[in-house]
Motif scaffolding. Structure first.
Motif, mmCIF file in Angstrom:
data_model
loop_
_atom_site.group_PDB
_atom_site.id
_atom_site.type_symbol
_atom_site.label_atom_id
_atom_site.label_comp_id
_atom_site.label_asym_id
_atom_site.label_seq_id
_atom_site.Cartn_x
_atom_site.Cartn_y
_atom_site.Cartn_z
ATOM 1 N N HIS A 60 -33.489 42.222 71.679
ATOM 2 C CA HIS A 60 -32.651 43.746 71.859
ATOM 3 C C HIS A 60 -33.989 44.102 70.286
ATOM 4 O O HIS A 60 -34.308 46.066 70.470
ATOM 5 N N ASP B 134 -30.935 28.103 69.335
ATOM 6 C CA ASP B 134 -30.813 26.684 68.398
ATOM 7 C C ASP B 134 -31.679 25.611 68.472
ATOM 8 O O ASP B 134 -31.594 25.278 67.201
ATOM 9 N N ASN B 135 -32.812 25.491 69.175
ATOM 10 C CA ASN B 135 -33.895 25.001 68.310
ATOM 11 C C ASN B 135 -35.350 25.451 67.812
ATOM 12 O O ASN B 135 -35.781 24.516 67.161
ATOM 13 N N CYS C 41 -34.261 38.978 63.511
ATOM 14 C CA CYS C 41 -32.969 38.082 64.541
ATOM 15 C C CYS C 41 -32.174 38.032 64.120
ATOM 16 O O CYS C 41 -32.190 38.017 62.934
ATOM 17 N N ASN C 42 -31.026 37.994 65.175
ATOM 18 C CA ASN C 42 -29.481 37.819 64.795
ATOM 19 C C ASN C 42 -28.977 37.763 65.841
ATOM 20 O O ASN C 42 -27.516 37.411 65.600
ATOM 21 N N ILE C 43 -29.444 36.260 66.202
ATOM 22 C CA ILE C 43 -28.882 35.271 66.373
ATOM 23 C C ILE C 43 -28.034 35.781 67.652
ATOM 24 O O ILE C 43 -26.806 35.198 68.276
ATOM 25 N N THR C 44 -28.458 36.650 68.603
ATOM 26 C CA THR C 44 -27.610 37.226 69.966
ATOM 27 C C THR C 44 -28.216 36.496 70.857
ATOM 28 O O THR C 44 -27.068 36.932 72.228
ATOM 29 N N LYS C 45 -28.928 35.224 70.932
ATOM 30 C CA LYS C 45 -29.003 34.833 72.042
ATOM 31 C C LYS C 45 -29.054 34.769 73.228
ATOM 32 O O LYS C 45 -29.041 33.948 74.252
ATOM 33 N N CYS C 46 -29.423 35.960 73.365
ATOM 34 C CA CYS C 46 -30.135 36.097 74.666
ATOM 35 C C CYS C 46 -31.278 35.807 75.330
ATOM 36 O O CYS C 46 -31.579 35.511 76.503
ATOM 37 N N GLU D 50 -30.391 32.667 76.674
ATOM 38 C CA GLU D 50 -29.588 32.814 78.124
ATOM 39 C C GLU D 50 -31.087 33.027 79.119
ATOM 40 O O GLU D 50 -30.784 32.687 80.410
ATOM 41 N N VAL D 51 -32.138 33.900 78.516
ATOM 42 C CA VAL D 51 -33.028 34.038 80.484
ATOM 43 C C VAL D 51 -34.139 32.746 80.458
ATOM 44 O O VAL D 51 -35.064 33.425 81.380
ATOM 45 N N ILE E 291 -33.397 29.301 64.965
ATOM 46 C CA ILE E 291 -32.272 29.077 63.491
ATOM 47 C C ILE E 291 -32.670 28.101 62.562
ATOM 48 O O ILE E 291 -32.652 28.184 61.510
ATOM 49 N N VAL F 155 -36.094 40.795 76.521
ATOM 50 C CA VAL F 155 -34.393 40.803 76.835
ATOM 51 C C VAL F 155 -34.033 40.883 75.445
ATOM 52 O O VAL F 155 -32.725 41.527 74.884
#
Lengths: 253, 249
Positions: free
Chosen positions: B157, B221-222, B203-208, B211-212, B225, B155
């Motif tokens: 990108h 987050d853990n 990584c631009n922190i879109t958090k996908c 999510e998956v 970042i 996922v």
């Protein structure tokens, strides 16, 4: 040099359905884009189109601390001395990075959704210009100083003209500063500085507790980010409407 | 009991050269997951349909694919969540071997570029050094939950849309590097590799990825970042840099 192709075979695009969300995948980026644009325009009007935000004991968060300075006979917009700090803090915030990279740059618009063909393969992420986001901690230092002024203003307004008074504006200022604190002190950079940078949590109980405390706020960092944005807007709007005489100057105001 | 319409299961059939979506009509059973439907089609309609699976309990990570365009474990995707039409495709970030099977060997090549857990010489010879406190163990345990399904890689990108496998290791290996970098007994400084060939800056922190993740690891987050912040300590913090120089380090 990698020998593995980057992707599978080309097939017709399928509407991507995120099983974790019942909402269409364009809705979140659209809402974010509209809201942030509207807030940016309002902020620009406040900063450059107005010379003050005080009404009686109330002070708009855009003007805290209140600095009045004339250069060459011209009044420097007082909010200009303040606005750069929250702007830098929010622009480099780890939550807002997700929000604007998805909404304004479509990198990506939504998870697993194809990006525009124009994005190509020269993507550099946060290694080029956006490496500036790594300076987030310095924006945190600045905003922490501003938080001290905001708390002072929020508490000082209860004592006005030698007497204790509470009005709707008092409550708005308190709610605003609480929400801003929830956002500021749940920051990922603060979580790192508070204890996350240590490899050994058990070596310092104080640092571990600090880290846990920041983590409690950090888990909902996105919600604090949005709520505090609206409380800033609401508090400023309320005080501005009082200044303009749109709202009545009643004792409860 | 009212009869349930058969599921129209559309599955990619083909290889790296190309292929097409083929639709199978599959009877729906209570509690059915998408992997059940694919296996029914394989057993009854298309015996040459290739699908990789193993535990059917969301613990081996083998059946990673894309259900209605979204990366998921087939065995953890209830048919009831999707309605009467489901499309199943192989992971888009990796080359297809055949049908739903992809070649994920690039991930293992990346893994080999990360130095393994390396305790200090002193700790190695001291049995007392290996008693760890629970709070330190818990931090590492989250990262060790990874089942290497590579949905996060799929996922992401940076890998999926931009094909930057040359520049970024991907979320899975940010998790692995975090588990080592934050381990109290690991003696290596992994920040130069993070900033360099591992490419955490991509990584631009879109958090996908977060999510998956079927193991609900807080990848962004853990792991990512905190790693970015550690990189900032070393490379983007002039104050810290000055203090280090003044301290003679």
């Amino acid at each position: 040099m990698q020998t593995v192709p980057s992707a599978g075979p080309k097939l017709a695009r399928v509407p991507v359905r995120n099983p974790y969300s019942a909402l269409p995948n364009w809705l979140y980026p659209a809402l974010v884009a509209v809201t942030l644009t509207a807030f940016a325009l309002y902020s620009a009007w406040v900063v450059f189109g107005n010379s003050g935000g005080r009404f009686g004991p109330y002070l708009s968060p855009f003007y805290s601390p209140e600095i009045t300075l004339r250069l060459g006979g011209f009044l420097v917009p007082p909010a200009l001395w303040v606005a750069w700090a929250p702007l830098a803090f929010r622009a480099t915030c780890y939550y807002y990075r997700k929000a604007y990279f998805r909404s304004f740059f479509w990198h990506p618009r939504s998870c697993a959704v194809p990006e525009p063909r124009s994005h190509g393969s020269n993507y550099r992420g946060e290694t080029g210009f956006w490496a500036l986001n790594n300076l987030h901690r310095f924006a945190l230092y600045a905003i922490t100083v501003q938080m001290a002024f905001l708390w002072f203003d929020a508490l000082a307004q209860f004592y006005y003209q030698g007497a204790f008074r509470v009005g709707l504006g008092s409550l708005l200022m308190i709610v605003n500063v609480v929400c801003l604190s929830g956002y500021t002190f749940g920051c990922h950079a603060l979580r790192h500085l508070a204890g996350g940078r240590s490899d050994c949590f058990s070596c310092s109980r104080v640092r571990f507790r600090l880290w846990k405390g920041v983590t409690v706020l950090n888990v909902r960092h996105d919600r604090w980010a949005w709520v505090s944005l609206f409380t800033v807007l609401g508090t400023d709007l309320y005080i501005r409407l009082l200044v303009l005489g749109v709202l009545p100057h009643a004792p409860w105001a | 009991m009212a009869s349930v319409s058969p599921l129209q299961l559309s599955v990619f059939r083909g290889d790296a050269e190309g292929g097409e979506m083929v639709t199978y009509s599959v009877p729906v059973r209570e509690g059915m997951v998408v992997l059940d439907a694919v296996l029914w089609a394989q057993a009854n309609l298309a015996p040459d349909l290739a699908v990789r699976w193993n535990c059917k309990a969301a613990k081996c990570g083998s059946c990673a694919a894309e259900v209605n365009g979204f990366p998921r474990l087939l065995c953890k995707s209830p048919v009831a969540d999707y309605g009467e039409e489901i499309s199943v495709r192989p992971m888009a970030a990796f080359p297809v071997v055949r049908d739903l099977v992809t070649d994920v060997s690039w991930n293992y090549e990346v893994n080999q570029r990360i130095a393994p857990f390396t305790p200090s010489e002193a700790d190695r010879d001291d049995p007392r050094a290996w008693r760890m406190q629970q709070v330190d163990v818990e931090r590492a345990i989250e990262f060790r939950k990874c089942i290497e399904c590579f949905l996060c890689q799929d996922v992401c990108h940076v890998l999926r849309n931009h094909g930057r496998k040359d520049a970024y290791f991907g979320p899975r290996f940010m998790v692995r590097m975090a588990s080592l970098e934050m381990h109290p007994k690991d003696s290596l400084d992994r920040r130069p590799q993070l900033k360099g060939e591992a490419g955490v800056g991509y990584c631009n922190i879109t958090k996908c990825c977060q999510e998956v993740c079927p193991e609900h690891i807080h990848i962004t987050d853990n792991a990512i970042i905190p790693l970015k912040e550690r990189m900032a300590d070393e490379y983007f913090d002039p104050v810290r840099s000055l203090l280090r120089r003044l301290g003679g380090r």
